[in-house]
Design a protein around this motif. Structure first.
Motif, PDB file in Angstrom:
ATOM      1  N   GLN A 274      -8.724   2.584 -16.597  1.00  0.00           N
ATOM      2  CA  GLN A 274      -7.376   2.198 -16.187  1.00  0.00           C
ATOM      3  C   GLN A 274      -6.303   2.594 -17.207  1.00  0.00           C
ATOM      4  O   GLN A 274      -5.238   3.050 -16.807  1.00  0.00           O
TER       5      GLN A 274
ATOM      6  N   LEU B  35       1.145  -1.032  -6.565  1.00  0.00           N
ATOM      7  CA  LEU B  35       0.182  -1.826  -7.340  1.00  0.00           C
ATOM      8  C   LEU B  35      -0.553  -0.982  -8.380  1.00  0.00           C
ATOM      9  O   LEU B  35      -1.465  -1.448  -9.030  1.00  0.00           O
ATOM     10  N   ALA B  36      -0.152   0.270  -8.527  1.00  0.00           N
ATOM     11  CA  ALA B  36      -0.876   1.151  -9.436  1.00  0.00           C
ATOM     12  C   ALA B  36      -0.067   1.466 -10.686  1.00  0.00           C
ATOM     13  O   ALA B  36      -0.567   2.095 -11.607  1.00  0.00           O
TER      14      ALA B  36
ATOM     15  N   ASP C 236      -2.422  -9.321 -15.970  1.00  0.00           N
ATOM     16  CA  ASP C 236      -3.350 -10.324 -16.477  1.00  0.00           C
ATOM     17  C   ASP C 236      -2.570 -11.485 -17.084  1.00  0.00           C
ATOM     18  O   ASP C 236      -1.736 -11.265 -17.948  1.00  0.00           O
TER      19      ASP C 236
ATOM     20  N   ASN D  12     -11.536  -0.920 -17.901  1.00  0.00           N
ATOM     21  CA  ASN D  12     -10.284  -0.919 -18.624  1.00  0.00           C
ATOM     22  C   ASN D  12     -10.012   0.440 -19.258  1.00  0.00           C
ATOM     23  O   ASN D  12      -8.889   0.935 -19.243  1.00  0.00           O
TER      24      ASN D  12
ATOM     25  N   GLY E 162      -5.026  -6.015 -12.959  1.00  0.00           N
ATOM     26  CA  GLY E 162      -4.732  -4.642 -13.345  1.00  0.00           C
ATOM     27  C   GLY E 162      -3.331  -4.246 -12.933  1.00  0.00           C
ATOM     28  O   GLY E 162      -2.562  -5.100 -12.492  1.00  0.00           O
ATOM     29  N   PRO E 163      -2.924  -2.997 -13.000  1.00  0.00           N
ATOM     30  CA  PRO E 163      -3.652  -1.933 -13.670  1.00  0.00           C
ATOM     31  C   PRO E 163      -3.550  -2.034 -15.189  1.00  0.00           C
ATOM     32  O   PRO E 163      -2.486  -2.348 -15.687  1.00  0.00           O
ATOM     33  N   ALA E 164      -4.649  -1.789 -15.850  1.00  0.00           N
ATOM     34  CA  ALA E 164      -4.711  -1.841 -17.309  1.00  0.00           C
ATOM     35  C   ALA E 164      -4.107  -3.138 -17.848  1.00  0.00           C
ATOM     36  O   ALA E 164      -3.242  -3.118 -18.703  1.00  0.00           O
ATOM     37  N   ASN E 165      -4.540  -4.286 -17.309  1.00  0.00           N
ATOM     38  CA  ASN E 165      -4.129  -5.618 -17.762  1.00  0.00           C
ATOM     39  C   ASN E 165      -2.659  -5.929 -17.551  1.00  0.00           C
ATOM     40  O   ASN E 165      -2.156  -6.904 -18.096  1.00  0.00           O
TER      41      ASN E 165
ATOM     42  N   TYR F 223       6.864   8.052  -1.908  1.00  0.00           N
ATOM     43  CA  TYR F 223       6.223   6.745  -1.793  1.00  0.00           C
ATOM     44  C   TYR F 223       5.851   6.194  -3.171  1.00  0.00           C
ATOM     45  O   TYR F 223       5.256   6.900  -3.980  1.00  0.00           O
TER      46      TYR F 223
ATOM     47  N   PRO G 220       3.750   3.999  -5.781  1.00  0.00           N
ATOM     48  CA  PRO G 220       2.426   3.356  -5.901  1.00  0.00           C
ATOM     49  C   PRO G 220       2.578   1.947  -6.461  1.00  0.00           C
ATOM     50  O   PRO G 220       2.355   1.706  -7.637  1.00  0.00           O
TER      51      PRO G 220
ATOM     52  N   ASN H  63       0.844  -1.207   0.000  1.00  0.00           N
ATOM     53  CA  ASN H  63       0.000   0.000   0.000  1.00  0.00           C
ATOM     54  C   ASN H  63       0.874   1.249   0.000  1.00  0.00           C
ATOM     55  O   ASN H  63       1.829   1.348   0.760  1.00  0.00           O
ATOM     56  N   ASP H  64       0.526   2.206  -0.862  1.00  0.00           N
ATOM     57  CA  ASP H  64       1.433   3.343  -1.015  1.00  0.00           C
ATOM     58  C   ASP H  64       1.442   4.266   0.195  1.00  0.00           C
ATOM     59  O   ASP H  64       2.445   4.836   0.539  1.00  0.00           O
ATOM     60  N   MET H  65       0.312   4.386   0.888  1.00  0.00           N
ATOM     61  CA  MET H  65       0.256   5.348   1.982  1.00  0.00           C
ATOM     62  C   MET H  65       0.583   4.732   3.338  1.00  0.00           C
ATOM     63  O   MET H  65       1.237   5.331   4.160  1.00  0.00           O
ATOM     64  N   TYR H  66       0.059   3.508   3.560  1.00  0.00           N
ATOM     65  CA  TYR H  66       0.227   2.903   4.871  1.00  0.00           C
ATOM     66  C   TYR H  66       1.198   1.729   4.839  1.00  0.00           C
ATOM     67  O   TYR H  66       1.492   1.157   5.865  1.00  0.00           O
TER      68      TYR H  66
ATOM     69  N   ARG I  43     -11.736 -14.831 -15.260  1.00  0.00           N
ATOM     70  CA  ARG I  43     -12.651 -13.706 -15.431  1.00  0.00           C
ATOM     71  C   ARG I  43     -13.715 -14.030 -16.479  1.00  0.00           C
ATOM     72  O   ARG I  43     -14.891 -13.728 -16.312  1.00  0.00           O
TER      73      ARG I  43
ATOM     74  N   GLN J  36       2.196  -0.023 -13.909  1.00  0.00           N
ATOM     75  CA  GLN J  36       2.265  -1.272 -14.664  1.00  0.00           C
ATOM     76  C   GLN J  36       3.483  -2.125 -14.320  1.00  0.00           C
ATOM     77  O   GLN J  36       3.366  -3.288 -13.980  1.00  0.00           O
TER      78      GLN J  36
END
Lengths: 292, 416
Positions: free
Chosen positions: B390, A149-150, A244, B387, A238-241, A145, A147, A126-129, A252, A152
């Protein structure tokens, strides 16, 4: 040839009969789902068709998903093997509390349920905590910090690191078991010959470990390709596949979109892929065996 | 030979045991936010058993695994007699699979029907027939932290009304050095990203799909302005936290409880949750109709009761549905828990618990609330919207490119 085979058969008839229940159950448990999956993948709207496969391969994100699967698999397998190997060598040394460390290091990650691991890592990232950012920040490695998991690339790295933690224990256990089979006399003999640590490793340890490395690599590769709860809980693809893989896609498609046929097509494709990889490994393994 | 006979008998016993015990109890599965109220469910069910003599076997299932549990059970033909389905497209999705029973005739004959908020019916309709009876509902509004408003010199009684004000407020509320952010943009790959976009889209006067749900209708100036504004809050103005592509409503609610995020989309289900996260927040948060550029907008959600098509106790299942949707049961529930919002208008207007500024906002916003397109393809359509958001928030594509791709993909899903 045939006669010999027949001779074997009659001689071992009793053994074969004993095996029948297991073979039948295995066939039911393994073959039935595989065949059913292929059948489903070849149907759409009650007709036999290749439509599902076409749809999967024409999917705009297919190339990206394939790329992610390769990165995820290669990254996880290599890291798991390296970490597992080093740990096995360390844990094979004689030191106080060895049993304790062995059980903590080897059993804990392996025994923790997938979802728990996923959620725990999600919090660490987690970026904040998150504790990871906090540690890196205090050490002065980062000045803001991240991010995790946010982004790619960071997300790809993050799931691989988490998976390495989750999976290295198994590799380490295999290697440790292999290391225990190395006869102590060989080390003593090579010491007499004046071998140093690296020469001992290269000439005594490695030849014995090599087949274990091949087998472990094969198993971890197969498991990693098929492993999905961690990705699913941490990023959902994510993010944006970016995270995946073939299996998150299949999951999915089946359980979100309720398109079981298309999902089966993706699963069958993955199955064939994994099957081919296993064949390659088996061939490599048997060639090595023959060499010896 | 006897050995084989024993083996065969054993196998048969195993195979049959799944179905051997003839069902005599009504199987009910409850999902959604209401499963927390275990005690109340136990009481409702025993009161129903006493009143009707029908025995009920029920399970309360957490939201995270609920959809997967239902899908697995229904696709194996082992669904519960009665269960709840999310108003976000589950009912038509399940109906298209043939898993649930049309309730049209029963609804026609029931006097409950006229008390249900009329804008809920499209969520349970498939091919012109109604497959569910909405049980509780909600609508999304802007939730904000009054303490942060005061600290930033803003009047906590005057929440933003337009997009311009939203941006202005959000900028004033953001201070990255203290890790305080003005507005939480749901950028996570989840339904909440779609819901966030829909609120901005409808607020700009746009629509997601055409009226007959056959084609995408959001690649318009209104739709593009909504996508741009929504994503630029993060990419351009940075009023949403840096890890926005991995955050959703629930994360922002936790951050709001800790005075980290000042404004975010939320709804009435969140009142007890935010107060549980930080008791000090009680009285220090408020809700308002979400800011808009053309017209007030909201998206509704909630749950409907449905009956399995393979059920052998459909009559009993319907009796149970009527019972839990009755005026008295709902008044009892509200008196005890204060929420969620019943689908019955009479309860909403009569319950003294709804004389509360927060609930007044919810009831005021509700008539503006739009439904998510009730089509079986919805989960996949929503996935493409997620998507689209994102790829824009992670900088993979511009809003113009992303919206064009999403339009094309959604049209392909809808069969064009």
């Amino acid at each position: 040839m045939l006669r010999k085979l027949y001779g074997d058969m009659t001689r071992n008839a009793f053994a074969y009969r004993m095996l029948i229940p297991y073979v039948v159950f295995l066939a039911l448990l393994v073959l039935y789902p595989i065949i059913a999956n292929f059948v489903i993948s070849l149907q759409a709207d009650g007709l036999w068709t290749l439509k599902n496969y076409q749809q999967v391969f024409k999917e705009p994100v297919f190339a990206k998903v394939a790329f992610n699967t390769v990165i995820w698999t290669v990254g996880s397998v290599v890291l798991q093997l390296l970490v597992g190997f080093v740990l096995a060598l360390l844990l094979n040394q004689d030191f106080r509390g060895r049993a304790f460390f062995r059980s903590i290091i080897l059993v804990l990650p392996w025994a923790t349920p997938d979802i728990v691991v996923g959620v725990a890592w999600q919090w660490m990232y987690n970026d904040m905590y998150g504790v990871l950012n906090d540690i890196l920040f205090r050490l002065g490695i980062i000045d803001y910090y991240l991010p995790w998991l946010a982004d790619q690339d960071l997300a790809r790295l993050a799931v691989i690191i988490a998976n390495t933690w989750k999976g290295f224990a198994l590799s380490a256990m295999f290697y440790l078991a292999a290391l225990q089979t190395v006869p102590h006399e060989l080390y003593e003999a090579s010491e007499v010959d004046g071998a140093n640590v690296f020469q001992k490793f290269l000439n005594v340890t490695w030849p014995i470990l090599r087949p274990f490395v091949v087998t472990t690599t094969m198993l971890t590769t197969i498991w990693t390709i098929n492993y999905f709860p961690l990705i699913f809980t941490m990023t959902g693809g994510g993010p944006a596949n970016a995270t995946d893989t073939f299996v998150t896609y299949a999951y999915r498609t089946a359980f979100r979109f309720l398109d079981f046929n298309r999902s089966a097509a993706m699963s069958s494709f993955t199955f064939v892929l994994v099957f081919l990889i296993s064949l390659l490994y088996l061939r490599a393994l048997s060639r090595k065996e023959a060499e010896r | 030979m006897r050995k084989y006979a024993v083996l065969v008998a054993l196998l048969l016993a195993v195979l049959v045991s799944g179905t051997a015990f003839a069902q005599d109890k009504l199987i009910v599965w409850v999902g959604g936010h209401v499963v927390e109220q275990e005690q109340t469910w136990a009481e409702i069910i025993s009161a129903f058993e006493e009143a009707t003599g029908i025995e009920v076997e029920y399970r309360l299932i957490g939201f995270d695994v609920y959809y997967d549990t239902l899908v697995t059970a229904f696709s194996a033909g082992q669904g519960p007699d009665m269960t709840f389905a999310d108003l976000g497209g589950w009912v038509p999705t399940f109906a298209a699979q043939g898993w649930i029973e049309s309730l049209e005739d029963r609804l026609q004959a029931s006097d409950i029907t006229e008390q249900i908020w009329p804008n809920l019916w499209p969520t349970v309709t498939y091919n012109g027939e109604r497959y569910g009876l909405p049980w509780y509902t909600d609508c999304r509004v802007l939730m904000y932290n009054k303490i942060m408003f005061e600290e930033a010199g803003l009047d906590p009684e005057k929440p933003p009304v337009t997009w311009d004000e939203l941006l202005e407020y959000a900028k004033a509320l953001t201070d990255p050095r203290q890790m305080k952010y003005g507005y939480g943009v749901s950028g996570k790959r989840s339904e909440v990203a779609t819901l966030g976009y829909m609120i901005f889209l409808h607020g700009a006067g746009g629509e997601l799909l055409t009226e007959d749900y056959s084609k995408a209708a959001f690649n318009t100036p209104a739709g593009l302005s909504a996508l741009k504004f929504y994503t630029e809050l993060f990419t351009e103005h940075k009023v949403s936290p840096p890890a926005t592509p991995s955050y959703g409503e629930d994360d922002f609610r936790s951050m709001m409880a800790q005075n980290r995020v000042a404004m975010a989309i939320s709804g009435p289900w969140a009142f007890p949750l935010i107060e549980m996260a930080n008791p000090a927040i009680v009285g220090n948060y408020a809700v308002a109709i979400h800011p808009y550029s053309a017209e007030p907008a909201s998206v509704l959600g909630g749950w409907a009761s449905v009956v399995s098509s393979t059920s052998k106790m459909k009559e009993e299942a319907w009796k149970f549905i009527e019972y839990i949707t009755s005026y008295d049961v709902w008044r009892m529930w509200i008196a005890r828990h204060g929420g969620p919002m019943p689908t019955r208008m009479d309860v909403c207007y009569d319950a003294p618990e709804f004389d509360d500024p927060r609930w007044e906002v919810i009831l005021e916003a509700f008539p503006y609330a739009k439904v998510r397109p009730p089509i079986p393809e919805w989960p996949e359509v929503s996935d493409r919207i997620q998507n689209m958001i994102q790829v824009v928030v992670t900088g993979q594509a511009t809003a113009e490119e992303a919206i064009a791709i999403a339009e094309q993909e959604i049209n392909a899903i809808l069969g064009n």
